[in-house]
Enzyme design. Structure first.
Site, mmCIF file in Angstrom:
data_model
loop_
_atom_site.group_PDB
_atom_site.id
_atom_site.type_symbol
_atom_site.label_atom_id
_atom_site.label_comp_id
_atom_site.label_asym_id
_atom_site.label_seq_id
_atom_site.Cartn_x
_atom_site.Cartn_y
_atom_site.Cartn_z
ATOM 1 N N THR A 151 0.345 9.714 0.244
ATOM 2 C CA THR A 151 1.642 9.453 -0.443
ATOM 3 C C THR A 151 1.232 8.961 -1.954
ATOM 4 O O THR A 151 0.066 8.564 -2.200
ATOM 5 C CB THR A 151 2.291 8.369 0.077
ATOM 6 N N ARG A 165 0.877 -1.239 0.024
ATOM 7 C CA ARG A 165 0.077 -0.020 -0.019
ATOM 8 C C ARG A 165 0.952 1.213 0.045
ATOM 9 O O ARG A 165 2.014 1.191 0.397
ATOM 10 C CB ARG A 165 -0.946 -0.151 1.159
ATOM 11 N N LEU A 166 0.110 2.377 -0.320
ATOM 12 C CA LEU A 166 0.851 3.693 -0.104
ATOM 13 C C LEU A 166 -0.048 4.482 0.561
ATOM 14 O O LEU A 166 -1.631 4.337 0.434
ATOM 15 C CB LEU A 166 1.172 4.503 -1.581
ATOM 16 N N ASP A 167 0.498 5.335 1.381
ATOM 17 C CA ASP A 167 -0.611 5.896 2.394
ATOM 18 C C ASP A 167 -1.561 6.977 1.556
ATOM 19 O O ASP A 167 -1.297 7.030 0.302
ATOM 20 C CB ASP A 167 0.215 6.871 3.532
ATOM 21 N N TYR A 168 -2.723 7.236 2.054
ATOM 22 C CA TYR A 168 -3.738 8.005 1.532
ATOM 23 C C TYR A 168 -2.816 9.458 0.908
ATOM 24 O O TYR A 168 -3.111 9.996 -0.435
ATOM 25 C CB TYR A 168 -4.671 8.621 2.565
#
Length: 245
Positions: free
Chosen positions: A105, A100-103
């Site tokens: 990012t 995942r990538l943060d919201y």
């Protein structure tokens, strides 16, 4: 090889939990043999049947997405926010993000319906190299960056050695651009590492994942990985060469 219940779920026959019930109740066959063990794994060449009806396994798909900021790395969101699969409205297969990538990012994210490939890339022991570009508050001293390179203690343990470069700075605005290369994948790791040395992240982007980059793509755009790219990623991950910094 993937777990039988996962294959059934991906084929749209039932949910993962319901698929497990079908197996336990003896309603699933693999190559003509009734299977009642949940740990059973199958390949794309195995013939699977549920209640005597053949299960059609999905064709494996692999995509690279330039994830914009403000998008959830998931296939759905209970708050109605935009998710990464919204960028693939015409894809029938049930793809999902690798890691995942943060919201907040942006950057490179792989999506696939190949569970084995996903686990191979996401598992920390395979050390897939990731390159991030961070804009931070303040201008870090050399010694602070060396701490990150050696590994720094966070609340979930010491980080592995990383490669850190100060690529540019703006003394007037009091900001700096830092390139961070690591092969771990802890939650919000880059943000926490930089905050730990007193330089909170203002903006973060993942520019490289293993041998892949974002060349030719704008935020929100995607492309399908080539067979060569998939094989290359798989081979490098299995040999551990991707993780070399």
């Amino acid at each position: 090889m993937e777990r039988l219940q996962k294959v059934i779920a991906h084929a749209g026959i039932a949910s993962r939990r319901k698929a497990e019930e079908l197996i336990l109740n003896g309603r699933v066959k693999v190559n003509g043999k009734t299977i009642k063990e949940l740990g059973t794994k199958v390949s794309t060449t195995d013939k699977i049947e549920v209640d005597e009806v053949p299960v059609v396994q999905e064709e494996k798909k692999y995509f690279l997405l330039y994830k914009p900021r403000g998008v959830i790395s998931a296939v759905s969101d209970d708050k109605g926010r935009k998710v990464v699969t919204d960028f693939f409205p015409n894809i029938e297969e049930r793809i999902y993000p690798v890691g995942r990538l943060d919201y907040d990012t942006s950057g490179l994210l792989i999506l696939t319906n190949d569970g084995e490939f996903s686990n191979l890339l996401a598992h920390p022991r395979y050390g897939v190299k990731k390159v991030y570009i961070a804009k931070v508050k303040g201008i870090p001293a050399k010694e602070a960056l060396k701490k990150l390179e050696r590994g720094i203690h966070l609340e979930d343990g010491k980080t592995a050695p990383a490669k850190v470069n100060l690529t540019s700075l703006d003394k007037r605005k009091g900001t700096a651009i830092i390139e961070v290369t690591l092969h771990e994948g802890r939650n919000r790791q880059v943000r926490r590492m930089l905050e730990a040395i007193g330089h909170p992240v203002m903006k973060l982007k993942r520019e490289q994942y293993g041998s892949l980059n974002l060349h030719g793509l704008n935020a929100g755009e995607s492309r399908e990985l080539t067979l060569h790219e998939v094989k290359h990623l798989r081979t490098l991950a299995q040999t551990g060469k991707i993780g070399h910094i």
